[in-house]
Every structure is written in C-alpha cells, then in structure tokens.
Design an enzyme around this catalytic site. Structure first.
Site, PDB file in Angstrom:
ATOM      1  N   ASP A 167      -0.270  -0.548  -4.832  1.00 58.50           N
ATOM      2  CA  ASP A 167      -1.548  -0.021  -5.358  1.00 58.50           C
ATOM      3  C   ASP A 167      -1.447   1.373  -5.942  1.00 58.50           C
ATOM      4  O   ASP A 167      -2.328   1.814  -6.678  1.00 58.50           O
ATOM      5  CB  ASP A 167      -2.646  -0.082  -4.285  1.00 58.50           C
ATOM      6  CG  ASP A 167      -2.385   0.863  -3.129  1.00 58.50           C
ATOM      7  OD1 ASP A 167      -1.226   1.288  -2.923  1.00 58.50           O
ATOM      8  OD2 ASP A 167      -3.358   1.185  -2.415  1.00 58.50           O
ATOM      9  N   ASN A 168      -0.386   2.100  -5.604  1.00 55.66           N
ATOM     10  CA  ASN A 168      -0.153   3.437  -6.175  1.00 55.66           C
ATOM     11  C   ASN A 168       1.261   3.856  -5.819  1.00 55.66           C
ATOM     12  O   ASN A 168       1.929   3.185  -5.039  1.00 55.66           O
ATOM     13  CB  ASN A 168      -1.176   4.470  -5.663  1.00 55.66           C
ATOM     14  CG  ASN A 168      -1.360   4.460  -4.157  1.00 55.66           C
ATOM     15  OD1 ASN A 168      -2.382   4.020  -3.645  1.00 55.66           O
ATOM     16  ND2 ASN A 168      -0.361   4.919  -3.430  1.00 55.66           N
ATOM     17  N   CYS A 223      -5.554   4.048  -3.452  1.00 56.53           N
ATOM     18  CA  CYS A 223      -6.040   2.775  -2.903  1.00 56.53           C
ATOM     19  C   CYS A 223      -7.363   2.317  -3.503  1.00 56.53           C
ATOM     20  O   CYS A 223      -7.467   1.220  -4.048  1.00 56.53           O
ATOM     21  CB  CYS A 223      -6.244   2.881  -1.390  1.00 56.53           C
ATOM     22  SG  CYS A 223      -4.937   3.707  -0.487  1.00 56.53           S
ATOM     23  N   LYS A 269      -6.266  -5.422   3.588  1.00 56.76           N
ATOM     24  CA  LYS A 269      -7.083  -4.230   3.338  1.00 56.76           C
ATOM     25  C   LYS A 269      -8.054  -4.439   2.173  1.00 56.76           C
ATOM     26  O   LYS A 269      -7.649  -4.823   1.087  1.00 56.76           O
ATOM     27  CB  LYS A 269      -6.120  -3.069   3.042  1.00 56.76           C
ATOM     28  CG  LYS A 269      -6.763  -1.799   2.522  1.00 56.76           C
ATOM     29  CD  LYS A 269      -5.760  -0.680   2.606  1.00 56.76           C
ATOM     30  CE  LYS A 269      -6.163   0.519   1.773  1.00 56.76           C
ATOM     31  NZ  LYS A 269      -5.302   1.679   2.039  1.00 56.76           N
ATOM     32  N   ARG A 325      -7.894  -0.834  -6.223  1.00 55.92           N
ATOM     33  CA  ARG A 325      -8.456  -2.086  -5.721  1.00 55.92           C
ATOM     34  C   ARG A 325      -9.731  -2.443  -6.467  1.00 55.92           C
ATOM     35  O   ARG A 325      -9.999  -3.611  -6.765  1.00 55.92           O
ATOM     36  CB  ARG A 325      -8.692  -1.987  -4.211  1.00 55.92           C
ATOM     37  CG  ARG A 325      -7.398  -2.083  -3.437  1.00 55.92           C
ATOM     38  CD  ARG A 325      -7.447  -1.363  -2.086  1.00 55.92           C
ATOM     39  NE  ARG A 325      -6.119  -0.846  -1.772  1.00 55.92           N
ATOM     40  CZ  ARG A 325      -5.179  -1.536  -1.118  1.00 55.92           C
ATOM     41  NH1 ARG A 325      -5.450  -2.732  -0.655  1.00 55.92           N
ATOM     42  NH2 ARG A 325      -3.997  -1.015  -0.914  1.00 55.92           N
ATOM     43  N   HIS A 329     -11.307  -2.027   1.033  1.00 60.53           N
ATOM     44  CA  HIS A 329     -11.271  -0.647   0.559  1.00 60.53           C
ATOM     45  C   HIS A 329     -11.393  -0.506  -0.955  1.00 60.53           C
ATOM     46  O   HIS A 329     -10.429  -0.184  -1.647  1.00 60.53           O
ATOM     47  CB  HIS A 329      -9.944   0.006   0.993  1.00 60.53           C
ATOM     48  CG  HIS A 329     -10.095   1.476   1.278  1.00 60.53           C
ATOM     49  ND1 HIS A 329      -9.019   2.311   1.352  1.00 60.53           N
ATOM     50  CD2 HIS A 329     -11.171   2.242   1.492  1.00 60.53           C
ATOM     51  CE1 HIS A 329      -9.427   3.537   1.623  1.00 60.53           C
ATOM     52  NE2 HIS A 329     -10.732   3.520   1.708  1.00 60.53           N
ATOM     53  N   LYS A 367       1.458   9.376  -5.511  1.00 58.54           N
ATOM     54  CA  LYS A 367       0.080   8.908  -5.295  1.00 58.54           C
ATOM     55  C   LYS A 367      -0.900  10.056  -5.549  1.00 58.54           C
ATOM     56  O   LYS A 367      -0.607  11.200  -5.170  1.00 58.54           O
ATOM     57  CB  LYS A 367      -0.034   8.459  -3.833  1.00 58.54           C
ATOM     58  CG  LYS A 367      -1.438   8.142  -3.345  1.00 58.54           C
ATOM     59  CD  LYS A 367      -1.393   7.803  -1.867  1.00 58.54           C
ATOM     60  CE  LYS A 367      -2.776   7.469  -1.334  1.00 58.54           C
ATOM     61  NZ  LYS A 367      -2.763   7.127   0.102  1.00 58.54           N
ATOM     62  N   ASP A 394       0.839  -1.191   0.000  1.00 61.54           N
ATOM     63  CA  ASP A 394       0.000   0.000   0.000  1.00 61.54           C
ATOM     64  C   ASP A 394       0.883   1.255   0.000  1.00 61.54           C
ATOM     65  O   ASP A 394       1.633   1.485   0.957  1.00 61.54           O
ATOM     66  CB  ASP A 394      -0.874  -0.036   1.267  1.00 61.54           C
ATOM     67  CG  ASP A 394      -2.036   0.922   1.202  1.00 61.54           C
ATOM     68  OD1 ASP A 394      -2.100   1.739   0.279  1.00 61.54           O
ATOM     69  OD2 ASP A 394      -2.902   0.846   2.109  1.00 61.54           O
ATOM     70  N   ASP A 395       0.832   2.022  -1.054  1.00 54.06           N
ATOM     71  CA  ASP A 395       1.599   3.286  -1.150  1.00 54.06           C
ATOM     72  C   ASP A 395       3.110   3.069  -1.239  1.00 54.06           C
ATOM     73  O   ASP A 395       3.885   3.932  -0.837  1.00 54.06           O
ATOM     74  CB  ASP A 395       1.341   4.218   0.051  1.00 54.06           C
ATOM     75  CG  ASP A 395      -0.051   4.823   0.051  1.00 54.06           C
ATOM     76  OD1 ASP A 395      -0.903   4.364  -0.724  1.00 54.06           O
ATOM     77  OD2 ASP A 395      -0.290   5.753   0.855  1.00 54.06           O
ATOM     78  N   HIS A 421       1.740   2.331   3.989  1.00 56.62           N
ATOM     79  CA  HIS A 421       0.833   3.486   4.076  1.00 56.62           C
ATOM     80  C   HIS A 421       0.994   4.142   5.457  1.00 56.62           C
ATOM     81  O   HIS A 421       1.292   3.453   6.427  1.00 56.62           O
ATOM     82  CB  HIS A 421      -0.599   2.958   3.883  1.00 56.62           C
ATOM     83  CG  HIS A 421      -1.661   4.003   3.691  1.00 56.62           C
ATOM     84  ND1 HIS A 421      -1.980   4.931   4.660  1.00 56.62           N
ATOM     85  CD2 HIS A 421      -2.497   4.250   2.657  1.00 56.62           C
ATOM     86  CE1 HIS A 421      -2.964   5.707   4.219  1.00 56.62           C
ATOM     87  NE2 HIS A 421      -3.297   5.317   2.999  1.00 56.62           N
TER      88      HIS A 421
HETATM   89 CA   LIG Z   1      -2.601   3.094  -1.452  1.00 55.95          CA
END
Ligand SMILES: [Ca+2]
Length: 508
Positions: free
Chosen positions: A316-317, A72, A112, A76, A114, A357, A34-35, A212
């Site tokens: 994810d980013n 995110c 996660k 997703r 989301h 991001k 994540d991130d 994240h």
């Molecule tokens: Ca993210």
C-alpha cells in the site's frame, strides 16, 4: 504529440496474450501487504524468503512503475473506489466490492480495512473479518490474557475488529497462538471453502497488516534471520541493487540513490546486534506473510480454481521510516514490544529509491505489483508501463463485465479517475495516464510522461519543487528544476489545477 510522447511509456518487455472474450469471468484475488518496501520480495531483489510471492512473479507480470498514494488510508480509499483519495467521501463514490457484487460476484474480505467510511459489510463485502483501522498488536489486539504480558499498543489505542457486521472492541482472541497474519488467512480460506460450490465467481481482498509496525513475529521466523543482517544496511542496499539489476527490475540506466542523509553509516553503529534483531523481526513478518500467501495459493489449487483466478499482489506504500518505539526497553519481537525498524533499514527496504512511506518520491509511492492470470497474462514478464492503484476499479470492472456506474443509491457518482489495464493483457499496450498527481501531508508530486515534479510547501513557490526525468533518472538523484524553469512552472500550475479539481485546498 502528446500521444506519441505517451507511447514511450509502453512496456519494454511486452506482455502479450490472446484474450478470450467468451472465457468465463475470472475469480479475483487482491493481496495487499502493508508498508512493504520496493525491494523486500525476492522477485524484486530482496533476500527475505518469499517463494510464494516469487511464484506469482514466475507465472505473471511484475510492474516496475506501479504507484500508490503514499500511506495506508489514501491508498486503500483509491484502490476501493478508482478515484484519487481526495475525491472519496463515501457518498459520491462506490466501492469495487459494490460494483462486483452487483455484477454477480461473491465478495469476501479479510484483514485491514482503514480507508473508507463504514464497515466493509456496509461497502459491498458479503463477508468480513479483520481490523477496522490501523495496525494492531499481531499476537493479541485486545486485553491482557491470563498468564501473558500486557499486549503493547500504539499510544494505548485499542484497534476495533469486525466480524461481518459486528464491531468488536476490544478484540481478544481466545487462541493463545493467534497471530494476525495467520488469522486473516484462516478466514479467507474458510470463505473460499464455504462458497466453493457456488456457481458464481468470487472477489477476495486479503489485506495483511504485515509488515507494518509493531515489529512482532513468531520466534521461529525471527530465528531464521537472526545474525543475517549483521553486515548492515549499506551492504544490504548494494546486494539488493545488484540482484535487481540481474533480475531486470532495474533498467540499465537506473542508478542506486545515495544512503538517506538521516541514516548513519553502518560502520559507525555501535549496537549492531539490536539493529540486526529489528531487521530479523521485520524479515520474519514478511516471511510469515509469504507462507500464508502460499496457503492461499494452495487452497485455490485444491478447489480447482487456480486456472480461472486472477491474483494480484501489491503493497500500500513504500517502506516506513516512522520512529515509533512505544516500548524502548523491550526488544522487538514479542507481544509486549512495540518497536519500529527506523530510517536506515527503511532506506534499504526501498532500494534503489529515495524516501519512504508518506513521501511522494518514488520510495513512498512506488511499490511491487504482481499480476498472475494463468493462460491470459504472460509468465515471468516485467512491465515498465506506469500504472496506479486507482486503475484497479476500471480494470476489474472490465474483466467482470461490469459497468462503472454513473449513479449509486440515487447519488451521482464521481467519474472514475483510473484507467483500465485490461488491454495490457490483450495486446501489451494501453493509453497511459496523461497526468498523475499526489498529495499527502504536504508532500506533492505530478507526473507528465517521464517528467516528475515533486516537492513540499507552498506549491506556488517554484523553489519548493524538484524536477526529474524518470526515463534517465528513475531514482530521482539529478534535480533538473533550475535547468527547466518553464517546465517547473507548467507542472506546478497543473498540480494546483488538480488540487482544486479534486477538492483539496492547497496550502498557499
Ligand atoms: Ca501502509
């Protein structure tokens, strides 16, 4: 002409393989960070210890042009459905878990969620443990426990957890040593043990919240990195840049983008120790995630699943430049701290790209993607073909022998936008997307072949766009919009058509 042009997209280093048509269907493991920035992992040029992610690269394919949807939730949604996030409404979309379960897979998820209406267990997953939205406190997402400080939260938000179909809010773990990254892995490993004897393949989606914000890591992980970042982000960018050239991640004609205009020169920073600590905590979070990926890979070996399991790792980013310091008086690291690492470190995290991001420049939407499939995908290979997170749905459908449905629960389903990447393993090539588009919080982009148009604001105002030739200028430093006004017009029109088609009303 279009096909000929698109062929230029095909990978330079060609993953080739004998694809065995009658081989058993693979187990599928998708691991999402994540991130995490483009260059954080060692196998993409980073200095953080990521031996297990690097082992996936050693035994698999690394992509240099793998795209997500800048944040995110949209990423997703796109990953789960094979659609652009703008098209996902829960009624006219189906998830990869639903399709794989229908095809006979055991479907497991931890981490996660989301990005989709309802709970994972209402969207095709047999089992689920994790946080339903956003990123939680890594040490305790719930209420204060006796003898401990109040867990810091993002604007006081209590993030709901779910275990299978049950929603738990607040979720206060009893174990004082609970750490989100470990806990998500614990559940994933338990699932694999529990279903090990089943005579059916499994799909495991392990979605970490690391790295994240908030910056929170076990002290022993922070200690490994403390002091290592005193040389600063300018040196770090240079070091990563050199390493990614040595590794072949950066092609010969890439250039390192200049330091982000919002980042100060390191030499002008006074409180260097504080900045060193922030990056040390971030590195500790990535390191701990990598250790947990190692636990998962060990479990696959232990259960004799390693050979017939396709493992995918992605983020994810791009790196996150959001500034969200809920506890400015408490340094990053512990449970009662909520801090971020800011623009300059994020800029280093996304070396060599521009932006972060939320943005549609490469630093926002291009992240690591590693695929390991022993005996099928070539080892230690770099693939330069562009691909998109929405390609996972048709790819996994094809590998699982499942058809993407026309209807689901009596509803007509939006046709899949992604394109299967399976032929990349069969013969090293595939027909590229004729067009890829992005929109997120006003940031827009469209890619045709090697041309990319990126901008903000009114899409009809051509002055709002930058134009890049990614073949010659992968890091988007040389804006060609003034030189090719017709191309800008053409691509801006294409973007507007896409926005209309996918149900998003452009802000005009
Ligand atoms: Ca993210």
């Amino acid at each position: 002409m279009r096909i000929a042009l698109l062929c230029l997209f095909l990978p330079l280093a060609t993953p080739t393989i004998a694809f065995v048509a009658d081989a058993p269907r693979p187990n599928i493991v998708v691991i999402m960070a994540d991130d995490m920035g483009f260059s954080d992992a060692g196998c993409y040029g980073g200095e953080i210890a990521t031996p297990h992610i690097d082992s996936l690269a050693q035994e698999g394919i690394r992509f240099t042009q793998f795209y997500n949807c800048a944040r995110c939730v949209p990423t997703r949604a796109s990953l789960l459905t094979g659609l652009y996030p703008q098209q996902v409404d829960g009624t006219h979309s189906v998830t990869i878990a639903e399709v794989l379960r229908e095809a006979g897979y055991r479907t497991l998820m931890s981490g996660k969620w989301h990005g989709h209406p309802g709970l994972p267990t209402e969207n095709g997953f047999d089992r689920y443990y994790g946080v339903i939205s956003g990123s939680c406190n890594f040490f305790n997402p719930g209420n204060q426990r006796p003898g401990e400080p109040v867990p810091a939260k993002d604007y006081g938000q209590i993030r709901p957890f779910s275990i299978d179909g049950r929603v738990i809010k607040p979720y206060t773990p009893e174990d004082p040593n609970w750490y989100a990254t470990d806990a998500f892995t614990d559940y994933a490993l338990d699932y694999l043990d529990e279903y090990a004897k089943e005579d059916r393949p499994f799909f495991l989606y392990l979605a970490f919240t690391a790295p994240h914000h908030p910056l929170q890591a076990p002290q022993e992980e922070i200690d490994k990195y403390l002091g290592k970042y005193m040389t600063g982000w300018d040196v770090l960018r240079q070091q990563r840049w050199r390493r990614m050239q040595e590794l072949g991640i950066a092609a010969d004609n890439w250039r390192l983008s200049p330091r982000d205009p919002e980042a100060l020169a390191w030499e002008n920073i006074e409180d260097k120790e504080e900045w060193d600590l922030a990056m040390a905590v971030y590195a500790g979070m990535v390191d701990r995630m990598d250790q947990n990926i190692g636990r998962l890979l060990n479990k696959l070996r232990e259960l004799d699943n390693e050979k017939n399991t396709l493992v995918i790792f992605l983020s994810d980013n791009g790196a996150c430049a959001e500034i969200n310091n809920q506890t400015p008086e408490i340094p990053p690291g512990p449970m009662d701290s909520y801090r971020t690492y800011d623009v300059a470190w994020a800029n280093a995290g996304d070396t060599p790209f521009r932006k972060f991001k939320q943005w549609t420049h490469e630093g926002g939407i291009c992240t690591p993607y590693i695929l390991k499939w022993p005996g099928v995908a070539d080892a230690n290979t770099i693939c330069r073909a562009p691909a998109h997170v929405m390609d996972l749905m048709p790819t996994l459908c094809e590998l699982a022998g499942a058809d993407y449905p026309a209807k689901w629960s009596g509803e007509q389903i939006t046709p899949v936008e992604g394109r299967s990447m399976a032929t990349l393993f069969r013969n090293g090539t595939r027909e590229a997307h004729p067009e890829l588009c992005w929109e997120h919080v006003g940031h827009k982009a469209v890619r045709h072949g090697n041309w990319k148009l990126v901008g903000d604001g009114d899409p009809k105002d051509l002055g709002n766009w930058e134009l890049f030739d990614l073949e010659a200028d992968r890091t988007e430093v040389n804006d060609l919009a003034d030189r090719y006004p017709q191309r800008v017009q053409q691509m801006a029109d294409a973007w507007i058509r896409w926005a209309d088609r996918t149900g998003w009303e452009p802000r005009r």
